[in-house]
Design a protein around this motif. Structure first.
Motif, short mmCIF file in Angstrom:
data_model
loop_
_atom_site.label_atom_id
_atom_site.label_comp_id
_atom_site.label_asym_id
_atom_site.label_seq_id
_atom_site.Cartn_x
_atom_site.Cartn_y
_atom_site.Cartn_z
N UNK A 1 0.70 -1.22 0.01
CA UNK A 1 -0.10 0.11 0.19
C UNK A 1 0.87 1.24 0.13
N UNK A 2 1.86 1.29 0.63
CA UNK A 2 2.29 2.54 0.38
C UNK A 2 4.34 1.85 0.20
N UNK A 3 3.92 2.17 -1.91
CA UNK A 3 4.79 1.22 -3.06
C UNK A 3 6.86 2.19 -1.88
N UNK A 4 7.00 1.88 -2.00
CA UNK A 4 8.93 2.62 -2.08
C UNK A 4 9.21 2.30 -0.17
N UNK A 5 8.37 2.27 0.58
CA UNK A 5 8.33 2.10 2.18
C UNK A 5 9.42 1.65 2.32
N UNK A 6 10.38 1.74 3.52
CA UNK A 6 11.65 0.90 4.13
C UNK A 6 11.18 0.77 5.17
N UNK A 7 11.39 -0.08 5.76
CA UNK A 7 10.94 -0.85 6.89
C UNK A 7 11.90 -1.72 8.15
N UNK A 8 11.83 -1.14 9.09
CA UNK A 8 12.95 -1.47 10.33
C UNK A 8 12.12 -2.41 11.14
N UNK A 9 12.53 -3.79 11.82
CA UNK A 9 12.20 -4.40 12.47
C UNK A 9 13.12 -4.62 13.19
N UNK A 10 12.38 -4.73 14.69
CA UNK A 10 12.93 -4.72 15.92
C UNK A 10 12.28 -6.30 16.35
N UNK A 11 12.84 -7.45 15.81
CA UNK A 11 13.64 -8.61 16.35
C UNK A 11 12.26 -9.38 15.65
N UNK A 12 11.37 -10.09 15.41
CA UNK A 12 10.88 -10.56 14.29
C UNK A 12 11.73 -11.92 13.25
N UNK A 13 12.71 -12.47 14.38
CA UNK A 13 13.33 -13.44 13.59
C UNK A 13 12.45 -14.76 13.27
N UNK A 14 11.57 -14.90 13.65
CA UNK A 14 11.04 -16.32 12.81
C UNK A 14 10.02 -15.72 12.23
N UNK A 15 9.95 -14.90 11.82
CA UNK A 15 9.42 -14.21 9.83
C UNK A 15 10.61 -13.71 8.78
N UNK A 16 11.96 -13.91 9.37
CA UNK A 16 12.40 -13.05 8.85
C UNK A 16 13.04 -13.64 7.25
N UNK A 17 12.89 -15.10 7.00
CA UNK A 17 12.69 -15.69 6.43
C UNK A 17 12.23 -15.57 5.20
N UNK A 18 10.45 -15.34 5.38
CA UNK A 18 9.40 -14.58 4.82
C UNK A 18 8.98 -13.73 4.13
#
Length: 914
Positions: free
Chosen positions: A152-169
């Motif tokens: 919905x927001x093309x080109x947006x940069x996303x930085x995660x706090x943890x979320x290790x279980x879903x990184x491969x996806x």
């Protein structure tokens, strides 16, 4: 395309959630994670201008009640409480929760201009999803949410706090991963900082290695250390970096400027003053501004002023400010609240320098912290100096002034006496001392009042501030010099343009100035006029047809910059009220508050924007516009006037009272560079105008020649100011004053200067206030935002710039006043130091500014331009090199080559050293 390309260099990253965002410190990082609720659009723009990506904080898995949008939060989606943060964990599978995040949290941020988000609380579902199957459902919902945001927001940069279980996806949807507490943690429940257990540290270490090595993403470790333990924060950041991760070490509330892969050096000092005790309640009349600001500015620190009676900062100040400076004249009214606040800052490791009076009784635990005890009942008879060190005697020694009834004695190992006195009864006391918390210099031992309203510093303010605030050795931003040359500017206030001169034929002063000065000295000069004196609706409508052509002829000169000196020439900005008729009030000297222009009702818009429009439309030649406003009268414009000038793109100058001469050679006669007021900054003139040297043109008419003394004293032993030939059209009114002005021009013409327009200098001074200096973990220096102010004064002990290893460092010149390092004006520069003088090409001195600098190995390509004067430059480190400079007259050889041009542009200069 992946949102982050593998192999990119590791970014420097900061996190700041506090209220009063130190945007110019965060702008020194590649990425800055902020709480958008605390940011203004202008602050976000500032980050982007400096090349910093601003990541807006978004809690993806929890509803934060402090935001006040509970009515929009889908209550049915909330499943569990997080007592540590007074928030509630949400069911990520809830469609309503997803819509709330997209439409109520993220879309407004997108509309504000944010193109990057920091997604937090990704694993809060574990507060209610206790088994693996339930957690897996939440994890898949998390993946869908992340991908929906990206869609919905093309080109947006996303930085995660943890979320290790879903990184491969989601690895292709994100730019990096952060995690908290690798080595040091903070417990929000107990408010205690702790070491992370070996087991927890090992787990997080493996996960971050997986982020870095498997997914080729920046792995960021956020650790927590008490604000007062800066050395521990640095050591922790180094440990994180050595493990191969991006560090950020801060306090538990993340409202501190912490330590990352770079450590921003605080360049601001919080200066507290008592507004109620200042004349007119005006900052400019307070001792804190009049006296403390000058040494602070020389040391490289800008003052952020706060009235001690207003609300004081609640965020963590350690790391943000280099210290706190106070200067009160008497006891404060709200002493208990202020004492507690000050003690908290000391406990956080913020140093405090107290001038004048502390404002409260130094006793109890605070006295123990400071290592002193009160000595009561001191008599002012028989005073004598028992001992002192080099902090005392800067311009004079203590005399016999009236003193306070109490003093202090040093009792702790954490305090050092700089001045010890005794009274007639033999009672000893210490009025000046420092410690590991800061320092105190009591009245009347700071300044000594002399005859004829003169004053002298007893305390060396430079040494005292360095010791009290424990200021680090670092490159000092400098607004007096560029490319090894002292700045020189010229400005004419519009006063007396309507006057007749005492010359044959009684010409107007504008005609004399044009012929005798402006056509003779072809150097950058700002000339201003007062609309209310020239315009047909002003004081002298019958003179309009005579005076306007003179102004037009002056403004046509290529080396003249156009300025406005307002519409009605306010003499007393503080007393004027918008809407009142002109000429109603009078100053103490008998002047009207402004020119008594018939039917004119005072308007700041008219004074600033209106006068600018009049000059642009009636006096300026094609292609030329007003560039600056030169403030009139007492030169204390309100914030609104500064804001209007800023809005219409005008630089600003005038104010201050630097009038230091051989018969009064005191630092107390040197004014600060800047007057911050609200969100605006006024730039003071480096030296005062000829009216002061001639007693308002009552004599001696030749008095302005004494400004040469001021230029010399403000240049040595410390270069405190540029050169500013600042005068009015009055100087063209008499032979004596005109000859004095020529003498001043002729003297300045013999100096090694960089001539520039006042608008350029105003931009340099304002840029100085916000330019950033940061130390890297490797010990190098990063300079951010020095686009106009392009000089660092380097302590000799720090060495010389390594021209090969540095980036956008163009030159260096060693002078008695300091070692001046020249920058290219790039938004970010890197300064690497070495102990020997450069042997590769560099710029040693020039009277122009660098417009191009490219270095590749032992080859350099550069270009310089001057403002209105023939360009000259001296190159160093050229031994064995080929210098190609078409159109230049060349002299010298070997290690130094001088190039001289007939014009103002060098064109491309190439240096090839093989």
């Amino acid at each position: 395309m992946p949102a982050h390309a593998a192999g990119d260099p590791q970014p420097s990253v900061s996190f700041y959630y506090g209220n009063d965002v130190p945007v110019h410190m965060l702008a020194q990082f590649d990425w800055a994670v902020v709480e958008a609720e605390h940011m203004t659009p202008g602050q976000r723009d500032t980050l982007e201008q400096y090349g910093t990506t601003a990541f807006a904080y978004v809690s993806l898995g929890e509803a934060e009640h402090w935001r006040g949008d509970d009515a929009q939060v889908p209550a049915a989606a909330l499943k569990a409480c997080n007592d540590n943060w007074n928030s509630q964990a949400a069911d990520l599978t809830s469609a309503e929760w997803g819509d709330y995040l997209i439409n109520q949290r993220i879309r407004p941020l997108w509309k504000q201009g944010y193109r990057a988000l920091f997604l937090d609380t990704l694993d809060s579902y574990r507060l209610f999803a206790k088994d693996d199957a339930s957690a897996a459902v939440q994890q898949q919902a998390l993946v869908r949410l992340i991908k929906r945001i990206r869609s919905e927001f093309p080109g947006i940069k996303l930085l995660l706090n943890r979320g290790f279980e879903v990184l491969d996806q989601v690895q292709d949807d994100i730019v990096g991963v952060a995690a908290e507490s690798l080595y040091k943690s903070w417990d929000p429940a107990s408010q205690i900082y702790r070491d992370v257990t070996a087991q927890d540290s090992d787990y997080l270490l493996k996960q971050l290695l997986r982020v870095r090595n498997t997914f080729h993403l920046p792995a960021i470790a956020i650790d927590y250390v008490a604000p007062a333990d800066r050395d521990q924060a640095r050591a922790t950041a180094r440990k994180i970096a050595n493990a191969g991760f991006v560090p950020w070490v801060t306090d538990g509330a993340l409202d501190q400027v912490g330590v990352g892969s770079i450590e921003p050096m605080p360049r601001k000092v919080l200066v507290l003053y008592d507004k109620s005790a200042a004349d007119h309640g005006e900052l400019a009349f307070s001792n804190a501004h009049l006296y403390a600001a000058v040494p602070l500015e020389y040391l490289g620190y800008g003052a952020v002023y706060r009235d001690v009676n207003s609300s004081l900062p609640t965020d963590t100040l350690a790391g943000r400010y280099a210290g706190i400076v106070t200067w009160f004249q008497s006891r404060l009214t709200q002493t208990n609240e202020y004492r507690q606040w000050l003690a908290r800052q000391m406990n956080d490791g913020v140093r405090v320098a107290i001038f004048g009076e502390p404002g409260f009784s130094v006793s109890g635990t605070l006295a123990q912290r400071m290592g002193v005890q009160v000595v009561p009942s001191i008599k002012d008879d028989g005073l004598a100096v028992i001992g002192h060190d080099d902090v005392i005697g800067f311009e004079g020694m203590p005399g016999r002034p009236p003193i306070n009834e109490s003093g202090y004695k040093v009792v702790g190992d954490n305090a050092v006496a700089h001045l010890t006195m005794k009274d007639g009864a033999g009672t000893q006391f210490v009025p000046v001392f420092t410690g590991d918390w800061g320092g105190v210099a009591l009245s009347p031992w700071v300044l000594q009042q002399a005859v004829a309203e003169q004053a002298r510093w007893v305390v060396d303010p430079f040494r005292f501030l360095q010791q009290a605030l424990d200021l680090p050795q670092m490159p000092v931003p400098d607004a007096t010099t560029e490319n090894g040359s002292r700045y020189w500017m010229n400005e004419i206030d519009g006063d007396a343009f309507v006057n007749r001169a005492d010359f044959p034929g009684s010409p107007y002063t504008g005609e004399v100035m044009l012929k005798e000065i402006l056509r003779r000295y072809r150097v950058p000069t700002t000339v201003s006029v007062i609309e209310g004196e020239l315009a047909p609706d002003g004081l002298y409508p019958k003179l309009t047809r005579t005076l306007e052509p003179i102004a037009r002829e002056i403004f046509r000169l290529p080396w003249v910059e156009i300025g406005t000196h307002t519409y009605s020439h306010p003499f007393d900005w503080l007393s004027l009220k918008e809407g009142e008729l002109a000429g109603q009030g009078k100053t103490a000297a008998g002047f009207n508050f402004n020119l008594p222009i018939k039917n004119y009702r005072y308007s700041l818009e008219k004074e600033v924007a209106g006068s600018t429009e009049y000059i642009n439309e009636n006096l300026a030649p094609p292609g030329k516009k007003v560039k600056i406003i030169l403030w009139s009268g007492d030169s204390l414009p309100p914030e609104k006037a500064l804001a209007i000038a800023d809005r219409i793109g005008l630089a600003n100058l005038n104010g201050g009272d630097t009038h230091v001469t051989r018969d009064n050679p005191s630092l107390t006669e040197v004014s600060p560079m800047l007057r911050p007021i609200g969100a605006q900054v006024q730039v003071f003139s480096p030296q005062i105008n000829e009216n002061v040297y001639t007693n308002d043109m009552t004599g001696p008419y030749w008095g302005f020649r004494r400004v040469i003394e001021t230029y010399k004293i403000t240049d040595s032993p410390r270069r405190l100011k540029p050169i500013d030939i600042y005068y009015h059209f009055y100087s063209a009114g008499r032979p004596a004053s005109l000859n004095a002005l020529k003498e001043v021009y002729d003297y300045v013409g013999t100096q090694q200067t960089l001539p520039l327009y006042t608008s350029t200098y105003s931009g340099i001074a304002r840029n100085w206030y916000d330019a950033g200096v940061a130390r890297t973990l490797d010990g190098d220096w990063q300079i951010t935002g020095a686009t106009q102010m392009r000089t660092l004064r380097l302590p000799a002990a720090m060495g010389w710039p390594d021209m090969n290893a540095s980036r956008d460092v163009v030159g260096v010149r060693d002078q008695s006043q300091g070692r001046y390092v020249a920058l290219s004006g790039a938004p970010r520069a890197t300064l690497v130091l070495q102990q020997r003088q450069p042997t590769t090409p560099y710029l040693r001195r020039a009277n122009g500014r660098v417009t191009e600098w490219q270095q590749s190995g032992r080859s350099v390509q550069l270009r310089l331009q001057s403002e209105a004067v023939p360009l000259q430059m001296e190159l160093g480190g050229t031994s064995g090199c080929s210098v190609r400079a078409p159109g230049a007259a060349r002299s010298g050889g070997g290690d130094a080559v001088t190039l001289r041009y007939q014009g103002t542009d060098s064109g491309s200069v190439s240096i090839d050293c093989g």
